[in-house]
Design a protein around this motif. Structure first.
Motif, mmCIF file in Angstrom:
data_model
loop_
_atom_site.group_PDB
_atom_site.id
_atom_site.type_symbol
_atom_site.label_atom_id
_atom_site.label_comp_id
_atom_site.label_asym_id
_atom_site.label_seq_id
_atom_site.Cartn_x
_atom_site.Cartn_y
_atom_site.Cartn_z
ATOM 1 N N VAL A 140 -4.382 -15.231 6.100
ATOM 2 C CA VAL A 140 -4.330 -13.853 5.597
ATOM 3 C C VAL A 140 -5.384 -12.996 6.300
ATOM 4 O O VAL A 140 -5.123 -11.836 6.669
ATOM 5 C CB VAL A 140 -4.535 -13.849 4.061
ATOM 6 N N GLY A 141 -6.573 -13.573 6.509
ATOM 7 C CA GLY A 141 -7.611 -12.837 7.220
ATOM 8 C C GLY A 141 -7.192 -12.478 8.640
ATOM 9 O O GLY A 141 -7.435 -11.354 9.112
ATOM 10 N N LEU A 142 -6.540 -13.409 9.339
ATOM 11 C CA LEU A 142 -6.075 -13.122 10.703
ATOM 12 C C LEU A 142 -5.000 -12.052 10.702
ATOM 13 O O LEU A 142 -4.984 -11.169 11.590
ATOM 14 C CB LEU A 142 -5.546 -14.417 11.341
ATOM 15 N N VAL A 143 -4.073 -12.128 9.721
ATOM 16 C CA VAL A 143 -3.021 -11.111 9.643
ATOM 17 C C VAL A 143 -3.633 -9.742 9.368
ATOM 18 O O VAL A 143 -3.228 -8.726 9.956
ATOM 19 C CB VAL A 143 -1.992 -11.498 8.558
ATOM 20 N N LEU A 144 -4.614 -9.684 8.455
ATOM 21 C CA LEU A 144 -5.273 -8.401 8.171
ATOM 22 C C LEU A 144 -5.978 -7.859 9.415
ATOM 23 O O LEU A 144 -5.920 -6.649 9.688
ATOM 24 C CB LEU A 144 -6.276 -8.581 7.025
ATOM 25 N N ALA A 145 -6.629 -8.753 10.141
ATOM 26 C CA ALA A 145 -7.298 -8.306 11.363
ATOM 27 C C ALA A 145 -6.288 -7.786 12.382
ATOM 28 O O ALA A 145 -6.561 -6.818 13.099
ATOM 29 C CB ALA A 145 -8.116 -9.458 11.944
ATOM 30 N N ARG A 146 -5.125 -8.435 12.412
ATOM 31 C CA ARG A 146 -4.084 -8.032 13.388
ATOM 32 C C ARG A 146 -3.450 -6.705 12.999
ATOM 33 O O ARG A 146 -3.120 -5.894 13.885
ATOM 34 C CB ARG A 146 -3.007 -9.118 13.434
ATOM 35 N N LEU A 147 -3.281 -6.477 11.690
ATOM 36 C CA LEU A 147 -2.587 -5.275 11.238
ATOM 37 C C LEU A 147 -3.524 -4.231 10.666
ATOM 38 O O LEU A 147 -3.068 -3.230 10.082
ATOM 39 C CB LEU A 147 -1.545 -5.651 10.166
ATOM 40 N N TRP A 148 -4.831 -4.444 10.789
ATOM 41 C CA TRP A 148 -5.799 -3.566 10.143
ATOM 42 C C TRP A 148 -5.706 -2.124 10.653
ATOM 43 O O TRP A 148 -5.821 -1.170 9.887
ATOM 44 C CB TRP A 148 -7.200 -4.127 10.403
ATOM 45 N N ASP A 149 -5.469 -1.985 11.954
ATOM 46 C CA ASP A 149 -5.415 -0.648 12.552
ATOM 47 C C ASP A 149 -4.055 -0.472 13.213
ATOM 48 O O ASP A 149 -3.866 -0.865 14.379
ATOM 49 C CB ASP A 149 -6.548 -0.497 13.579
ATOM 50 N N PRO A 150 -3.052 0.078 12.508
ATOM 51 C CA PRO A 150 -1.696 0.190 13.061
ATOM 52 C C PRO A 150 -1.638 0.898 14.419
ATOM 53 O O PRO A 150 -0.890 0.455 15.301
ATOM 54 C CB PRO A 150 -0.938 0.982 11.989
ATOM 55 N N PRO A 151 -2.381 1.957 14.648
ATOM 56 C CA PRO A 151 -2.265 2.600 15.965
ATOM 57 C C PRO A 151 -2.638 1.694 17.129
ATOM 58 O O PRO A 151 -2.161 1.886 18.247
ATOM 59 C CB PRO A 151 -3.230 3.794 15.855
#
Length: 421
Positions: A140-151
């Motif tokens: 979940v942490g990796l997914v959040l890091a990957r999607l944290w900044d959509p632009p």
């Protein structure tokens, strides 16, 4: 109280437990139809490089394939699925012909990982389950890091500002992970609880079977002792009659025959008393009751408060001692059951029907019918006694309320109507 599973449900659970791989393979196909087809449709329409699409397709395919061994090899399936999810998280963003970008981890097939988390938390012990939860939270942490900044990957947070996107994404992923893991643990606790219930039921049934066997053995021992008493008495009468015949005319040709009968009878009586000494602690004999002692028994029962009405139908016959004793014991046990199960204020009807085929004994009461486990010991003894003399026993509840016991004892072929009855 936990409800017992229905026969259909129990049969289905048994079938699924015996065919885990087949059932999971069918589930993998059912999940692949909506999720897998959607994922591969997105990959097929994507303008991303072929190598990127193949890697994303491989990750999705591995996720769906892990459903098959999820219960047979839960650790292996979960570890392989976690590796596939890591691959999807690390892949560069995909884009469709319209120019929209999205991360490969957003493919619908990624939802299969939730099923694997639920399964592994329900199949493994608590420590292993917590380790799997830690792996899922790290993911979940990796997914959040990957999607944290959509632009940064060409995505868009829609009409929400960046803070709302991050809060919603974080809360949603953590809550979903915790919920799936908790549901898996709950399913494991329920399975362990049901297994313990089944084990207790099996132990209780084994205890009841052992109790019934011990009661039957004790009753057979008691019957053996009583039969020894009856036979010993009969041998004593035979010896006395033979001696009387010999002494009435010592010089007759039959005197020697009577002497032989008396001698054999005395030997047999001595052997019987020796065997009886082994069976009976006091080593002596005791007179055995019969239907002639029925008034005393009825008086004892009535003294407890139970109202007993006696009806005798037909012409009484003289019974051989074993049958007479059995008839008394059946009535004794039947009235004892009335006192135990119907209560001290119950009313009972005792019928002795002297029919051509045998003596029919019926006991009816107006109380509650005894439970099978409660009445099993006494009924076992009655069946043993009746079986030894060729009789039968039938029991059951009466229409409305009450309990009925019916026993049949055959006559001996030479039994004649008793003139004194």
């Amino acid at each position: 109280m936990e409800e017992s599973p229905t026969p259909a449900g129990a049969a289905m659970d048994s079938f699924l437990s015996r065919h885990q791989v087949s059932g999971d393979a069918a589930l993998a196909v059912l999940l692949a139809l909506p999720l897998g087809l959607m994922s591969f449709a997105l990959l097929r329409s994507s303008d991303s490089p072929l190598a990127l699409r193949l890697l994303a397709g491989l990750g999705a395919l591995v996720l769906h394939g892990c459903v098959v061994p999820r219960r047979l090899r839960p650790r292996f399936a979960y570890g392989l699925a976690a590796a596939a999810m890591l691959l999807l998280v690390l892949l560069p963003p995909l884009h469709d012909p319209s120019g929209a970008y999205y991360s490969a981890v957003l493919l619908p097939s990624s939802l299969v990982f939730g099923l694997l988390l639920y399964t592994v938390s329900g199949r493994l012990d608590l420590l292993s389950g917590l380790a799997c939860l830690a792996v899922a939270l790290a993911g979940v942490g990796l997914v959040l890091a990957r999607l944290w900044d959509p632009p940064s990957w060409g995505g868009s947070s829609g009409g929400y500002d960046l803070v709302s996107w991050r809060i919603g994404l974080s809360a949603g992923l953590v809550a979903m992970t915790a919920c799936l893991w908790s549901l898996g643990r709950l399913s494991r606790i329920r399975a362990l609880f049901l297994a313990e219930l089944r084990a207790k039921a099996e132990r209780a049934e084994a205890d009841r079977a052992r109790e019934r066997a011990e009661a039957a053995r004790a009753e057979r021992d008691r019957i053996s002792r009583e039969m020894h008493d009856v036979v010993s008495h009969s041998l004593a009468v035979m010896v006395s009659q033979a001696e009387g015949g010999r002494l009435s005319d010592p010089d007759s040709p039959g005197a020697g025959v009577f002497a032989t009968i008396a001698g054999v009878g005395r030997d047999a009586l001595r052997d019987m008393r020796g065997l009886l000494g082994v069976l009976r602690a006091d080593g002596g004999t005791a007179p055995q009751p019969g239907l002639g002692d029925l008034p005393d028994l009825l008086g004892q029962v009535r003294a407890t408060g139970v109202r007993v009405a006696v009806q005798e139908v037909g012409e009484a016959r003289r019974l051989r001692p074993a049958v007479d004793l059995t008839a008394y014991r059946v009535i004794q046990e039947g009235l004892t059951n009335v006192i135990k199960h119907a209560g001290a204020t119950a009313a009972a009807d005792l019928t002795l029907a002297w029919r051509p085929d045998g003596l029919h004994i019926t006991i009816e009461d107006d109380g509650a019918a005894p439970a099978t486990g409660e009445a099993g010991v006494g009924l076992t003894g009655m069946r043993e006694r009746l079986r030894m003399v060729g009789g039968t026993l039938a029991i059951g509840g009466r229409p409305g309320a009450g309990f009925e016991l019916s026993a049949t004892l055959p006559y001996e072929s030479r039994s004649l109507p008793s003139s004194g009855s």
